[in-house]
Scaffold this active site. Sequence first.
Site, PDB file in Angstrom:
ATOM      1  N   ARG A  65       0.812  -1.209   0.000  1.00  0.00           N
ATOM      2  CA  ARG A  65       0.000   0.000   0.000  1.00  0.00           C
ATOM      3  C   ARG A  65       0.848   1.263   0.000  1.00  0.00           C
ATOM      4  NH1 ARG A  65      -4.944  -1.382   2.930  1.00  0.00           N
ATOM      5  NH2 ARG A  65      -4.877   0.699   3.777  1.00  0.00           N
ATOM      6  N   THR A  66       1.760   1.356   0.944  1.00  0.00           N
ATOM      7  CA  THR A  66       2.528   2.590   1.061  1.00  0.00           C
ATOM      8  C   THR A  66       3.429   2.785  -0.152  1.00  0.00           C
ATOM      9  OG1 THR A  66       2.463   2.299   3.444  1.00  0.00           O
ATOM     10  CG2 THR A  66       4.007   3.919   2.604  1.00  0.00           C
ATOM     11  N   LYS A  93      22.721  -9.483   0.824  1.00  0.00           N
ATOM     12  CA  LYS A  93      24.059 -10.093   0.774  1.00  0.00           C
ATOM     13  C   LYS A  93      24.970  -9.514   1.843  1.00  0.00           C
ATOM     14  CE  LYS A  93      23.397 -10.393  -4.189  1.00  0.00           C
ATOM     15  NZ  LYS A  93      23.508  -9.404  -5.271  1.00  0.00           N
ATOM     16  N   ARG A 115      11.560   2.768   3.747  1.00  0.00           N
ATOM     17  CA  ARG A 115      10.974   2.079   4.894  1.00  0.00           C
ATOM     18  C   ARG A 115      12.018   1.095   5.403  1.00  0.00           C
ATOM     19  NH1 ARG A 115       5.052  -0.457   5.284  1.00  0.00           N
ATOM     20  NH2 ARG A 115       4.700   1.757   5.681  1.00  0.00           N
ATOM     21  N   HIS A 143       6.096   7.251  11.187  1.00  0.00           N
ATOM     22  CA  HIS A 143       5.569   7.066   9.839  1.00  0.00           C
ATOM     23  C   HIS A 143       4.882   8.392   9.510  1.00  0.00           C
ATOM     24  CE1 HIS A 143       3.942   5.468   6.295  1.00  0.00           C
ATOM     25  NE2 HIS A 143       3.211   4.479   6.752  1.00  0.00           N
TER      26      HIS A 143
END
Lengths: 315, 423
Positions: A65-66, A93, A115, A143
């Site tokens: 969604r974001t 990695k 994020r 957020h």
Amino acid sequence: MSIPGYSYKFSHEHLLSIEDLSRLDIEHILDLSEEFAEATRAGKRPEPHLKNMTVINLFFENSTRTMSSFEIAARRLGADVIAMPVAQSSVKKGETLIDTAMTLNAMAPDAIVIRHSASGGVKLLSRKVDCAVINAGDGTHQHPTQGLLDTLTIRRAKGRIEGLKVTICGDILHSRVARSTTLALHLLGAEVTLCGPATLLPSGTEHWGAARTTHHFDEAIEGADVVMMLRLQMERMNGGYLPSQREYFRNFGLTKERLSRAAPDVTVMHPGPMNRGIEIESAIADGEHSVITQQVEMGVAVREAVLKLLAGRRV
Amino acid sequence: MSRTLITNARLLCPAAGLDEPGSLLIENGEIATIGDVSGAAETTIDAQGLCLAPGLIDLRVKTGEPGAEQRETLETASRAAVSGGVTTMVVMPDTNPVIDDVALVQFIANRGRETSKTRVYPAAALTMGLKGEAMSEIGLMQGSGAVFFTNGDWPVADTSVLRRTMAYAASCDVMVASRADTHALSARGVMNSGARAARMGLTGLPREAEWIGLARDLLLAEATGCRLLVDQVSTGRSLDMIRDARERGVEVYVSVAAHHLFFNETDVGDYLTYCKVNPPFRSEEDRQALIEGLAAGEIDAVVSAHDPQPPEEKRLPFGEAAFGAAGLETVLSALLALVQDERLGLLDALRSVTAAPASLIGVPQGRLAAGLPADLILFDPEKPWFCERENLLSRSVNSPFDGRRMVGRVMHTLVGGETVFQR
């Protein structure tokens, strides 16, 4: 900003936390977002403010969604958007966050949307890059675009923020949404009540702007103008933080009966994705008081505004 | 016979309560005469009024030797040490391999003699591999030079193992050092629990973890008669618990890390990983209580808790970064800041890093007296300086003091009468 002789300038290089913003900053972003929202509703394309710019979406945690919301916002403003899901990147990695930051920085993007699962991770990365960084959620910390879109949704539904009684209920402890939204609403004059079980409601929430906290939802919802339900991770309901789903629903689920204790014109919100029947009755989520889909709509508008204000500002 | 004469000094010896101008003569690496000395010497050092005190004895130093020499070796740690006035280091057993065997105890002692500018004493593992399951050869390692026994940063979780081990240690008449902690409560924590951690979205290290662990350790010390060193208290209430145990006749000693006297949880600021230590920086009330406890003589030893971590362990998000702070070069200045603030007398400050730790591990140095090793420092208690990581001598420079104004500086360090550092 209609005060004569007063000129306001949005002066931030990044959007990392609501804590960095003033009331004026927030109102400015909301006003601009509202213009974008109205234009979209009217079927108009906005000016291509980000033409020839590159926005990188760097999501270390899964998000549909974001990430989509940011991508749509950036594309509407004419930017080229590169999505870097972590599964395909060198982070898996063993590359460190700072190495990733310096690598991406060398590609000279105009904004990076991040994020990350670690609180403070986005801030760390922002110190190592020359372009605007937008926090799309860092651990259980912040957020900020969610806090802004929640505030905008409420302002549109109610016509104001000042003096509103807002109740936020659920897993406050692990919620970056609660931290961002509570503070944004507080800065604009709302009176926020946080409600949740004792295991999921931390101490010291007055520092994020909460007026009060309680473990009793019936008490918290009394006369509320806005009720916001938070998502509860299923794994927290197996005896670690809570005994069971059904006990949670009985004490903290939003039912019709409970909702009748709120103000008659109460607005119901949820940042999604919802656990229907656990946090919220389906009939309420889809009912007349719900603005849940408007939250998604405002999400795109807020991200357009934030990208317009920040992208291309070389730090 | 080699003789060095230090003249025109302010002599400071906490053990003797001495604070007066005078001279000191060193003969063959030992202190020969103190006070009004004159006569011929090969070398004469004019102290120009600087303070002359015993070198610091630091009961908690970690290096990376053996196993993680990229962090720090005994040699690089000792360079940092002598520039901070530390002349005796007790090194922790949490290395790779763990110091849980006679040969390894001897290895550390030998490497210390061969490579370090300071004296080095090993602290040995209390349990094999620090796993908290089987007791180590406490008696044999004591005979090889281990000065106390500890499970380091991983206190023994199994209380019955700890009880048996402490009972056995008591029969050997050795001291057990234990960090007061309850692993189940603190396993995922990264900073002090409370409003600040909640706001920053970080998992807390609750005070209760220290208190529950401390209560256990004190009760077991009482039950077994084991001499206990509580390693790095971080809260005021811990001192109340220790006071209570002392009143009951328990032989318990306490150390505090110098950084806990200087910082509180707000210094973590914007996720500064140099301020990520365990035990964590606590509240300002706790910090004040620790300072008062030190001034009141309830805290026996101040340690550097030197724990060098390279950039790859610190340049990470706060939750993922390693615990630990480099401390050898700042321990004396941290104490002198409290002296400047008139929170602590100069001799009391020095006692906590000289005579008191010396008597805990039974070594002769740490005092100004004839016949004792001439491990000495000359320092200016008021000299201001900037702590900048670029100028630190430790191989890892993860100091929470980075960027701070400091007060008080070591100008000259001698070990066994030999100059090992001069600023």
